[in-house]
Structures are given as C-alpha cells and as structure tokens.
Design an enzyme around this catalytic site. Structure first.
Site: not given
Length: 437
Positions: A11, A105-106
C-alpha cells in the site's frame, strides 16, 4: 489455510499527496490535500501532515478546509499518478506473475508463484525489504507499507500496522493472538454502525468477537455480515490472489481509508470519478459504449454493474448519469472500500449526440446548420496543482489563479524549492505541461 506468510500486500503511503510532495519540493513536510476543490468536492488523499488535523479521504472538502485551513489544496494530476503506479506494478509483476491490483496504489502479491523458495518469516522479510527499496527507487522517492501473512486479510492487517513506510510479516500460527486485542473496527466492514451493534452485546475487540460464536454474531449484525465477521475474527480467509487481466477500457478507481456507507458521499465520489474517466477519454481521443461501475464492499466482495449505449461517447454528463444509476443497483449500506468507474467498447471516434439521451429525458432534435462564427481564443483555466511550463522561467505548478492572473511556483522534483511569480492568465509564453513517461 496457508502454512507460510506467502500473501503480500503493498500500500503506497498517502499516494496522491506523496506524488505531489515529491514533484513540488516546497510542499515537502507540509499538509497537502488532493481532491475536488469545488463546493461539492471531496478529499481524495491527505498527506500524513494533514491527517494529524483529522483530515481523511472521502471527507467533504469544506470540512477539510475547516480542520486544516493552512494546507495546500490541489486538484489531482492523474497522469502523474498513473506513471508512478505503472512503475510499481511492473516491479510487482517482476516479483510474481500473480498480482491483484486493488487500485493505483495498492495490490496483493502471491509469493508462491515467484522464484523465491525461502518463504520463511525471515525470507519474506528480505523479499519485502528489497521490494520497498525498489519501489522507492523507481518512483523517485515514494514509500510503501508492506504486510505479509497467510491470507489476504492478514496481509492487509499487517500493512496497516506500521504506516507509513512499514514492514510487518505475521508469523503463521500467531494470527488469532495478534488480532485478539485489536478493535473490532480492524475487520473490514466494521464501521461505526456495526461496531455500535457489537458493543451492545459486549464486543469491543476481535478476541471478544472470536469468543462470541457465529450464531450470536449473526443475531447481532445479520446473516451476510455475521458469517463473514465470524470467519475473519478467526483469521479464516482462503480467497486466492487473482491476477486481473488487462482489458481494453479506461477506468479510474479510488480506495478509501475508511469504509463509506453514506449514499450522498458515495454519489459525490462517483460523480468525481466519472468526470476523471471522461477527462481521460477526451485526452486520449477515445470514446466507449459500455459504462461499468465497480464496487468493492467492506468484506472485499466485488460487484460490477454495466450498461451499454447504442453508440460510443466521451461525454462526462452521460458517463456520470449512467454511473450514478448503476451505483444504486448495489446495496452499499454495509460500507464500501473501493469505487471505480470504467468505459469499455472503445473506439477512436465519437458518435456525437445521435444516440445520446438529453439531460431532461427528451429526444434531441437536429438544428439547422449555422454559419461558423470565429470565437476569440480564451485563456487556459488554471487550477491549483496544474503542471505548467514557461518559455522564460521553465517548469512549475499553479499556486493559485483568479482575476485574470495566475501565480506559479517555478520548481520541479529535481530543482528544489523555487521562486513564485504572478503572470497574466493569458500569457502566451505559459502553457500546460504533461510528462509522457
């Protein structure tokens, strides 16, 4: 259940805000809030400096301004976020072919499909340290929190334990002991309403929830949520990491720090995401026929709803209207952790208004052709955070604009903090700037 901590979760820390701080040296170490800046705007991401004032993602921008009036408020720069995201996802896919992106983003990574044979706790820690260093290197300084465990749930719990820039590997067999003292809100889907219901039956921690028993949990929160909570309280999660195939579509997704159940907030977020999709379509000179809404609920179950137009469109009003309608087809009352809007069935042309519905639902009528009228060239609309370049002063970003003027801070990630200059908004030497890679 797995016997090794072979599921990894990455993350990126405060991703949008971190990209802004990386590219705007004068904002490093200061509160930065990215999102819609209009009266109905919501926060996309807040830097950790802003979070100390209680600002968080999906908060109304008006509330964020009240909590942190001295922050830098910026419009999103999705081209910059996509560039960094692509670099990170390439690193993850080099590590393992089984990568499940959850957003820009993850992502989850299944290490059993990698070339690494040492998946002991120490071995996974080494893999995670190398991964973090490579992510920082390819993104020019961004950090990510990495967690690893025997399941997706435990990997996600691990990555949340030491934010920002954290690294936690949960030793197999210790999951229930680790979870026991944690608040029940650690479990996806336990928001304020569910936590209040559990408090009424004396449950405050995951350990207390574990001891309660499935039947009592179901009686407290309902059948669907109850069974899921009972399993997660025992660290039982056998969902595989599923690599998502690349599709020919344009889509935007947002993952939230906290599950959101408020329908008004969800509608505002869908409007903002749909506008971003339309912006990308227009920028890439594409259009599409199928609009899809992706909704990942509190328990990580994912629902998609789609509708197909007779002809392709890139009209933000049409995409927004359809996306809002599709959102209402899914029960989101238990909480949503991710929302996405996509357009597929792409074409490199637009049918125009031939197949589109009018805003008022009435059929459009064709108007007689008119003689073209030469229009004056308008100045660009400059928004805080926009990348610009000036023939004399070089590259910079918009600090603010209004009354026919625009204030620019001329700096880049490589130059360090730079000077501020105020120019005429129609300065012919000033133009938008967009990096290609």
């Amino acid at each position: 259940m797995r016997s090794e901590a072979s599921v990894l979760h990455l993350d990126l820390d405060a991703f949008y805000a971190a990209v802004e701080q990386r590219d705007k040296p004068s904002l490093r170490g200061k509160p930065v809030i990215v999102g819609g800046l209009g009266p109905r705007g919501v926060v996309s991401t807040a830097s950790y400096e802003a979070r100390t004032f209680g600002v968080r993602s999906a908060m109304r921008m008006a509330e964020a301004r009240a909590r942190c009036p001295h922050a830098a408020y910026l419009y999103p720069r999705f081209h910059a976020y996509r560039i960094s995201s692509r670099r990170v996802m390439a690193v993850l896919r080099a590590l393992s072919p089984l990568v499940e992106p959850l957003s820009l983003d993850e992502a989850f990574v299944d290490l059993t499909a990698s070339q690494h044979t040492d998946l002991s706790v120490k071995g996974v820690e080494r893999i995670a340290r190398d991964l973090k260093a490579e992510v920082t290197q390819v993104t020019g300084g961004l950090t990510g929190s990495v967690g690893a465990g025997t399941s997706k749930f435990m990997a996600k719990v691990a990555s949340d334990l030491r934010k920002p820039d954290g690294l936690v590997v949960i030793e197999p067999g210790t999951e229930r002991e680790l979870l026991a003292p944690m608040s029940v809100t650690t479990i996806p889907g336990v928001g304020p309403a569910t936590a209040d219901r559990l408090r009424r039956v004396g449950v405050h921690t995951v350990g207390e929830l574990d001891r309660l028993g499935e039947a009592e949990i179901v009686a407290a929160v309902g059948q669907a949520a109850g069974r899921s909570l009972a399993q997660l309280a025992r660290a039982q999660d056998d969902r595989p990491v599923v690599a998502e195939r690349e599709t020919k579509s344009v889509s935007v997704e947002d993952t939230f720090d906290h599950d959101i159940a408020d329908p008004t907030t969800l509608t505002l977020i869908v409007e903002r995401i749909a506008a971003r999709v339309a912006e990308r379509l227009t920028g890439e000179r594409l259009s599409g026929r199928t609009v899809t809404v992706k909704i990942r609920l509190f328990d990580f179950t994912t629902h998609t709803r789609s509708t197909t137009l007779p002809g392709p469109t890139d009209d933000g009003r049409v995409i927004t209207r359809l996306a809002k309608r599709l959102l209402t087809e899914v029960d989101t009352s238990a909480g949503v952790r991710l929302l996405g809007v996509g357009v597929s069935g792409l074409a490199d042309w637009v049918q125009g208004d031939l197949f589109e519905e009018a805003e008022d639902g009435e059929e459009r009528t064709e108007e007689p052709a008119k003689e073209p009228v030469e229009q004056p060239v308008a100045a660009h609309h400059w928004y805080p955070g926009n990348d610009v370049v000036h023939d004399t002063y070089g590259r910079g970003w918009v600090w603010g604009a209004g009354l026919g003027r625009v204030t620019i801070r001329f700096e880049t990630a490589e130059t360090g903090p730079g000077p501020v200059r105020t120019l005429h908004a129609a300065d012919p030497d000033l133009a938008p700037y967009s990096p290609l890679t």
